[in-house]
Design an enzyme around this catalytic site. Structure first.
Site, PDB file in Angstrom:
ATOM      1  N   HIS A 509       0.836  -1.207   0.000  1.00 14.62           N
ATOM      2  CA  HIS A 509       0.000   0.000   0.000  1.00 14.62           C
ATOM      3  C   HIS A 509       0.875   1.263   0.000  1.00 14.62           C
ATOM      4  O   HIS A 509       0.727   2.139  -0.863  1.00 14.62           O
ATOM      5  CB  HIS A 509      -0.915  -0.026   1.230  1.00 14.62           C
ATOM      6  CG  HIS A 509      -1.738   1.207   1.405  1.00 14.62           C
ATOM      7  ND1 HIS A 509      -3.081   1.245   1.133  1.00 14.62           N
ATOM      8  CD2 HIS A 509      -1.413   2.460   1.810  1.00 14.62           C
ATOM      9  CE1 HIS A 509      -3.532   2.463   1.355  1.00 14.62           C
ATOM     10  NE2 HIS A 509      -2.543   3.224   1.777  1.00 14.62           N
ATOM     11  N   GLU A 510       1.772   1.344   0.960  1.00 17.97           N
ATOM     12  CA  GLU A 510       2.598   2.549   1.077  1.00 17.97           C
ATOM     13  C   GLU A 510       3.505   2.709  -0.139  1.00 17.97           C
ATOM     14  O   GLU A 510       3.765   3.827  -0.602  1.00 17.97           O
ATOM     15  CB  GLU A 510       3.424   2.523   2.369  1.00 17.97           C
ATOM     16  CG  GLU A 510       2.601   2.495   3.655  1.00 17.97           C
ATOM     17  CD  GLU A 510       1.557   3.600   3.744  1.00 17.97           C
ATOM     18  OE1 GLU A 510       1.738   4.658   3.113  1.00 17.97           O
ATOM     19  OE2 GLU A 510       0.540   3.401   4.439  1.00 17.97           O
ATOM     20  N   HIS A 513       1.745   4.552  -2.822  1.00 19.55           N
ATOM     21  CA  HIS A 513       1.854   6.017  -2.719  1.00 19.55           C
ATOM     22  C   HIS A 513       3.195   6.478  -3.287  1.00 19.55           C
ATOM     23  O   HIS A 513       3.280   7.485  -3.996  1.00 19.55           O
ATOM     24  CB  HIS A 513       1.767   6.460  -1.254  1.00 19.55           C
ATOM     25  CG  HIS A 513       0.392   6.384  -0.651  1.00 19.55           C
ATOM     26  ND1 HIS A 513      -0.699   6.992  -1.220  1.00 19.55           N
ATOM     27  CD2 HIS A 513      -0.054   5.784   0.486  1.00 19.55           C
ATOM     28  CE1 HIS A 513      -1.763   6.769  -0.451  1.00 19.55           C
ATOM     29  NE2 HIS A 513      -1.404   6.036   0.585  1.00 19.55           N
ATOM     30  N   HIS A 516       3.142   6.453  -6.944  1.00 23.64           N
ATOM     31  CA  HIS A 516       2.329   7.572  -7.421  1.00 23.64           C
ATOM     32  C   HIS A 516       3.210   8.827  -7.519  1.00 23.64           C
ATOM     33  O   HIS A 516       3.127   9.588  -8.486  1.00 23.64           O
ATOM     34  CB  HIS A 516       1.155   7.774  -6.458  1.00 23.64           C
ATOM     35  CG  HIS A 516       0.077   8.675  -6.967  1.00 23.64           C
ATOM     36  ND1 HIS A 516      -0.939   9.121  -6.155  1.00 23.64           N
ATOM     37  CD2 HIS A 516      -0.154   9.236  -8.178  1.00 23.64           C
ATOM     38  CE1 HIS A 516      -1.743   9.905  -6.862  1.00 23.64           C
ATOM     39  NE2 HIS A 516      -1.289   9.992  -8.086  1.00 23.64           N
TER      40      HIS A 516
HETATM   41 ZN   LIG Z   1      -2.643   5.250   2.119  1.00 28.77          ZN
END
Ligand SMILES: [Zn+2]
Length: 719
Positions: A509-510, A513, A516
């Site tokens: 998940h991290e 980011h 992104h």
């Molecule tokens: Zn998050």
């Protein structure tokens, strides 16, 4: 103010962090302090970033005493930049106003990055004192810019100019963003209202700091001591080791359970001692609500009243309406509608889960009625009974270092990235490591990725991503610097660190980011990378979670730490079969908090007693008695430590609708590594930042709007 107001505010209040819904605790705050520097040498925190890789943050030069003078000097420099733009005798143009703003305040950006890293990972008492002093000053600084009448007149003029149509779409979006952000921050108010607004913002900044520091104090100061072997009944070795390590840190005999989620949740999951489970549970859910000097109830009342007053000043019916105006959801009503659509099936699922747990307890001859401190414990045992899956069986295959290689590999397959260790880069703590990211084909530098994996005193608990430098082209070819942060307990020297499936999911998940940020390919810093709407920013990260369970990652990287053999297919199948297990609990504890956040911020300006409000709102919703809010109000950091996630906790659900639907694009094509879909994802989602309306960006990727059905399926609810 090189970046948008939004980003400046985020940075300045040290909440530029993108925090996870499920892993966001703050932990004890102690760190080594440094002596004040009284010499007259230039403040090194103000300097340009020198060194390799296009310059790197000078973490080795930081002393806490340098922050205040650096912030003050950088704010003054920024205000001078802004005055220059505002007082320009030339007629306002995109170049001399909007682009000039993108170039302003670079020193403050750099200082804010260092200040934010210290605030989240190195915050001891001395640093906290700086935060208390600087929070209202930083709020006042922001208002000085948004209330600069000359500046706003120029922005407004560019916004209304017929020449605007000659700008490209990214430029037009930037003009719109600046104009909207200024209006939303009160640029059109009269002098008296502006003064009141600034007063409110400064008061709020002080209250947010107070709220956070109260939660920290209770997490740091309270624990449950375990005195004998009998108190450890049921705990696996890893939990015992962590409890012993926690006792050593606090200079106590034996073992102890700290008042943080990473310590409390495993205890509630495994402890056979129902009396101790209740004791630990009560300590944890009462943070900020003990009627002592760290009680947050009156702080919440004041925050809510000030927010309601501010919303009215700005012309919005409530704080939630103000916050959501530029989100994807647009209105609190639409966010509520989605939440309530998921709430009903989630509550129904909880009743089924409780029935399963109650049946197991009764079968064992126990006369108990399932209580909130029993939920995690019995859920784990039902999981074992129903799916023959023991979480501890999976752990030996999940080595932190191997999974890191796994996420690098996925980034290579999807985005053509290559990761190599970066050398000669200063770090804030010796445990932090840095990698250079390059394009696999051209070798061109994409950016740097910092990884700060271990828990330590002074570090916020949970996991998050932080952006140190955003990609842009206005100030030269600037590459991205991002970090991922976690709170793993450091393993014994020479032994690989094993993590849980949940933690592995959080890592992906991290890293989503981070990707992104790293994929960003825009011109203007205000529109770069993760600077997107709050209810959209969790989409790229939640999407990346799906790659953990792909056979490619599991076979190559989920290998046993002793035998080196990949995780057996049988175990993978069990994980897959149990994918929606306990989803009732997970959804309800989160969603109840998200619903309360929205109800609080649509309640208007009446004086709210948080305890009574929580009780009444939950009764009205039909909250199952066996579950408590994931964040009770006196400890709800997302909502009361800044404005950032206020009326915004629903964002995780909103983004998950998009996530579930987006992954379908891969499964409908050739699978998770389909090159064409990956390229569409990079081109339309990961690289565009905020240069385009997110709904339009999604349509460009998927060919249509997201459908909620995929989310219901992902969570195992009937749609
Ligand atoms: Zn998050």
């Amino acid at each position: 103010m090189r970046d948008s107001i939004t980003r400046s505010l985020l940075l300045l209040f040290a909440t530029a962090l993108i925090v996870s819904a499920v892993a966001d605790r703050m932990s004890k705050l102690n760190s080594t302090t440094t002596q004040a520097s009284t010499n007259t040498e230039p403040n090194p925190l103000l300097a340009s970033w020198e060194g390799p890789y296009g310059g790197v943050p000078p973490f080795d030069k930081v002393q806490i005493a340098l922050f205040k003078p650096a912030l003050e000097a950088a704010m003054n420099e920024n205000l001078a930049d802004i005055d220059k733009i505002a007082n320009d005798s030339a007629a306002p143009t995109f170049e001399n106003t909007i682009v000039a703003m993108e170039r302003a305040g670079q020193t403050l950006d750099r200082v804010s990055t260092l200040y934010g890293v210290w605030g989240s990972t190195m915050a001891g008492p001395e640093f906290q004192a700086v935060q208390r002093e600087m929070a209202p000053k930083l709020a006042a600084f922001n208002d000085k810019i948004t209330q600069n009448e000359g500046l706003f007149k120029r922005i407004e003029s560019v916004y209304n100019s017929p020449d605007k149509t000659k700008l490209n779409s990214e430029q037009q979006r930037l003009v719109w963003l600046d104009y909207t952000n200024f209006v939303r921050s009160g640029a059109k108010l009269n002098v008296a209202d502006k003064a009141r607004l600034s007063q409110i913002n400064q008061q709020l900044a002080g209250l947010f700091t107070k709220f956070s520091q109260n939660v920290l104090a209770e997490e740091d100061g309270q624990f449950v001591a375990l005195k004998s072997e009998a108190d450890l009944a049921g705990l696996p070795q890893s939990v015992r080791d962590a409890a012993a390590a926690a006792a050593t840190t606090k200079k106590q005999e034996g073992w102890l359970i700290s008042n943080t989620r990473s310590s409390v949740d495993p205890f509630l999951t495994y402890s056979d001692r129902r009396d101790l489970r209740e004791k630990v549970w009560r300590m944890f859910i009462m943070r900020g609500d003990n009627g002592d000097e760290h009680d947050n109830n009156s702080t919440i009342t004041q925050i809510l009243q000030l927010r309601a007053e501010r919303a009215k000043l700005l012309g919005f019916p409530t704080h939630a309406h103000w916050r959501l105006e530029n989100s994807m959801a647009k209105t609190p009503e639409r966010a509520m509608e989605l939440m309530m659509a998921v709430w009903k099936p989630a509550v129904a699922r909880v009743h089924e889960e409780v029935a399963d747990m109650q049946a197991l307890a009764t079968k064992e001859g126990s006369a108990i009625k399932i209580a909130p401190w029993d939920y995690r414990y019995f859920a784990e045992r039902v999981r074992k009974a129903k799916y023959d899956l023991d979480q501890n069986e999976v752990k030996p295959y999940l080595q932190l270092d191997k999974l890191r290689e796994g996420i690098f590999w996925v980034a290579g397959e999807l985005f053509n990235f290559n990761f190599t260790p970066a050398t000669n880069v200063p770090v804030a703590h010796p445990d932090i490591r840095v990698w250079q990211v390059t394009d696999r084909t051209s070798g061109k530098q994409i950016g740097l990725w910092y990884f700060d994996p271990y828990a330590r005193a002074g570090k916020r608990s949970g996991a998050w991503m932080n952006s140190y430098r955003t990609q842009e082209r206005v100030n030269g070819e600037i590459t991205t610097i991002v970090s991922n942060n976690a709170n793993f307990v450091k393993g014994k020297p020479g032994e690989p660190l094993l993590i849980s499936w949940d933690d592995a999911t959080t890592m992906f998940h991290e890293f989503g980011h981070a990707l992104h940020g790293l994929n960003s390919n825009v011109t203007y810093p205000s529109l770069s990378g993760t600077a997107v709407a709050r209810d959209y920013v969790e989409f790229p990260s939640q999407l990346m979670e799906h790659w953990l369970s792909t056979p490619e990652v599991l076979n190559k990287f989920a290998v046993h730490y002793q035998t080196g053999k990949p995780i057996p297919q049988e175990l993978v199948d069990k994980i897959k079969r149990s994918a929606t297990f306990n989803e009732g609990f997970i959804t309800v504890e989160y969603l109840a908090a998200a619903l309360l956040d929205m109800k609080l911020h649509t309640a208007g300006d009446r004086k709210i007693d948080p305890r009574a409000f929580e009780k009444e709102a939950l009764a009205e919703l039909g909250m199952p008695h066996e579950i408590v809010l994931r964040h009770r109000l006196p400890q709800f950091m997302h909502v009361f430590s800044s404005d950032s996630y206020s009326a915004g906790y629903y964002s995780y659900l909103w983004a998950d609708v998009i996530t579930a639907d987006a992954f379908g694009a891969f499964t409908e094509a050739g699978g998770p590594y389909d090159k064409k879909v990956a390229e569409r994802l990079r081109k339309n989602i990961f690289s565009v930042g905020n240069t385009i309306d997110p709904a339009a960006a999604y349509r460009n990727f998927r060919g249509r709007d997201p459908k909620v059905e995929a989310l219901m399926k992902k969570r195992g609810f009937p749609s």
